[in-house]
Design a protein around this motif. Sequence first.
Motif: not given
Length: 615
Positions: A4-7, A24-27, A154-162, A164-165
């Motif tokens: 499955e796709r994961v971060l 966040y991608s398979e590769k 927190e940095a990833l929330v800023r990048r991807y949004g709440e 998504f996270m």
Amino acid sequence: MPLERVLVVGIDFGTTFSGAAASYSEKPDTPDDICVIKSWPGGTGTSEKVPSEISYGPFTDGPASKKKGPASLKESLAAMSIQDKPSGPAFKWGFQLRPDEPRLRCIKLFLDRGQNIPSYVSKADVVEKLFDADRDTTDVVADYLSELYKHAKEALVRRYGEVFMSTTKMRFVLTVPAVWSDKAKNATMQAAERAGIHEDLSMITEPEAAAVYALQAIQPNPLLVGDNFVVCDAGGGTVDLISYEIKQLSPALRIEESATGTGGLCGAVFLNLRFEAHCRDKMGAQNFDAMRTQKPKSWISALNYFEEYVKRKFDPKDTNEFFIPLPGMMDDEDAGIDSGFLCLESEEIASIFEPVIADVIKLVEGQVNVLFASGRRVSGIILVGGFGQSSYLFNRLKARFDNAVPFPSSSHEATNNQGSAITASRIEVMQPAHAWTAVVRGAVLRGLEGTDPVVSRCARRYYGVTCSDYYQPGKHPSSAKYWEPMQEIFMIDMEVTWFITKGQTVSSTDPICFWFSRVLQPGDSRIVVDDLITCDDDTAPDWYDAGGHAAKILCTLETDLSTVPEHFWKEECGPSGQIFHRLDHQLGMQIESGGLKFDLRVNGVTYGSVVAEFK
């Protein structure tokens, strides 16, 4: 590939600096597309790493913490032990610390009692700070990792949004040194869990992560299937090395350890210490100490310039002199200070570098010699880590291994598996573009791929268990004998059966099985406990002596035999007619990148896991 796709988030907890990265991608299209966190609390700019430092006060910008006074030796040792404690005091970490505030540094090394501690770190000071904060080593590491973990999220929330996270599964991969003991790896995992990292969590050794990244990032490269290469992870405090043979390049990378990992205390921070000593000699001890006391920001400016520019860019072929900023300092012709700058000639910088560079080269030579002596040809050296960014270190290694290589520790010419002579040849030295973050990037790639790229590893120690034998007066101590009710005879449980020997090649997927024949009486608990014995010496003893130093108990293994179907238990009768039940079973053990894994097996079928509790 993951199902499955994961971060995937990689966390590199280093001796002097730590980092985090995610993808966040398979590769990713390239390994350099991985998102590396570069903004940190308290930082004034961007940095791919944050200092591995933490302080519980007293703070210069707030109320001082209450001192308890010096700790006794007994109290100090208790503070260093692993135990459950409530939430601790407030603390600062990383860039939040001011230059004049006390701090715990290199705390990572205290997770492994077998590691040497740098001379610039006082063990007594560390113990006192732990006691004052009412924290043990694992608590402090957990506190630091908790902030690193929270900031990364927190940095990833800023990048991807709440949104998504909140709807995306996360997978964390934590790096550990390859030379660490199994107990230290387990302590690292405990600290990470105590830090609140409860998502899918695994570990990978730092050089393995670096190899995964570098072999994908350096394209094209000259390494082919069958080639051996050395990973030199030159960090701030330590330099760790390990060697691999390439077994497969596509569709997925597969490598195996071809020499046991080694390491030493010769990282970049020792350049800082030598730089300080050189400046003290050049300026005079009295003037230097006065500057440190009266104009501390002047020295901070000098040290920052040395750290950010000189250490990374120095190469005597390119620069004849460096002007080190010392703002506010009066001109001093004898010391070489003019207009607020300290002039250092290229030869002076080289003298600062030389002993540390020589130590690194010696470590690399050690790996190359081991491979050469075992009949393997070495084709490459991959240089990563903070110190691994150094142009001078790269060029010195290149000069050492670029041409026909002498092997000073080899007394005779090596031969390969077919008996043909192997002659020394050119070894390619490679330095990926992102050497400082190679480990954390590799951790992310490992999490994305979902499979272990290392197909086999070299055991770093002996592993075994004690087995029973008939008690023989005069040969065995009477205090160690016990009564065996089924055979109605005295037995001894001191002889060790070593199932894994030091240096043995061990599969990463096929476990080594420890065989047991377990006899229980009706009504006995089917939860049994065994000791896992280890020995780090080159030759292991035949006996386990509780007071000895060679063979030691690494951990206790708790196995629940009630999960095994009843038909596997064989009923037997003792001499007095008493009924017993016997089970022949195995404990499967795998040496994984991040530690040891155990399971219960009967006739090749797995019936559950085995809980290991480290001493």
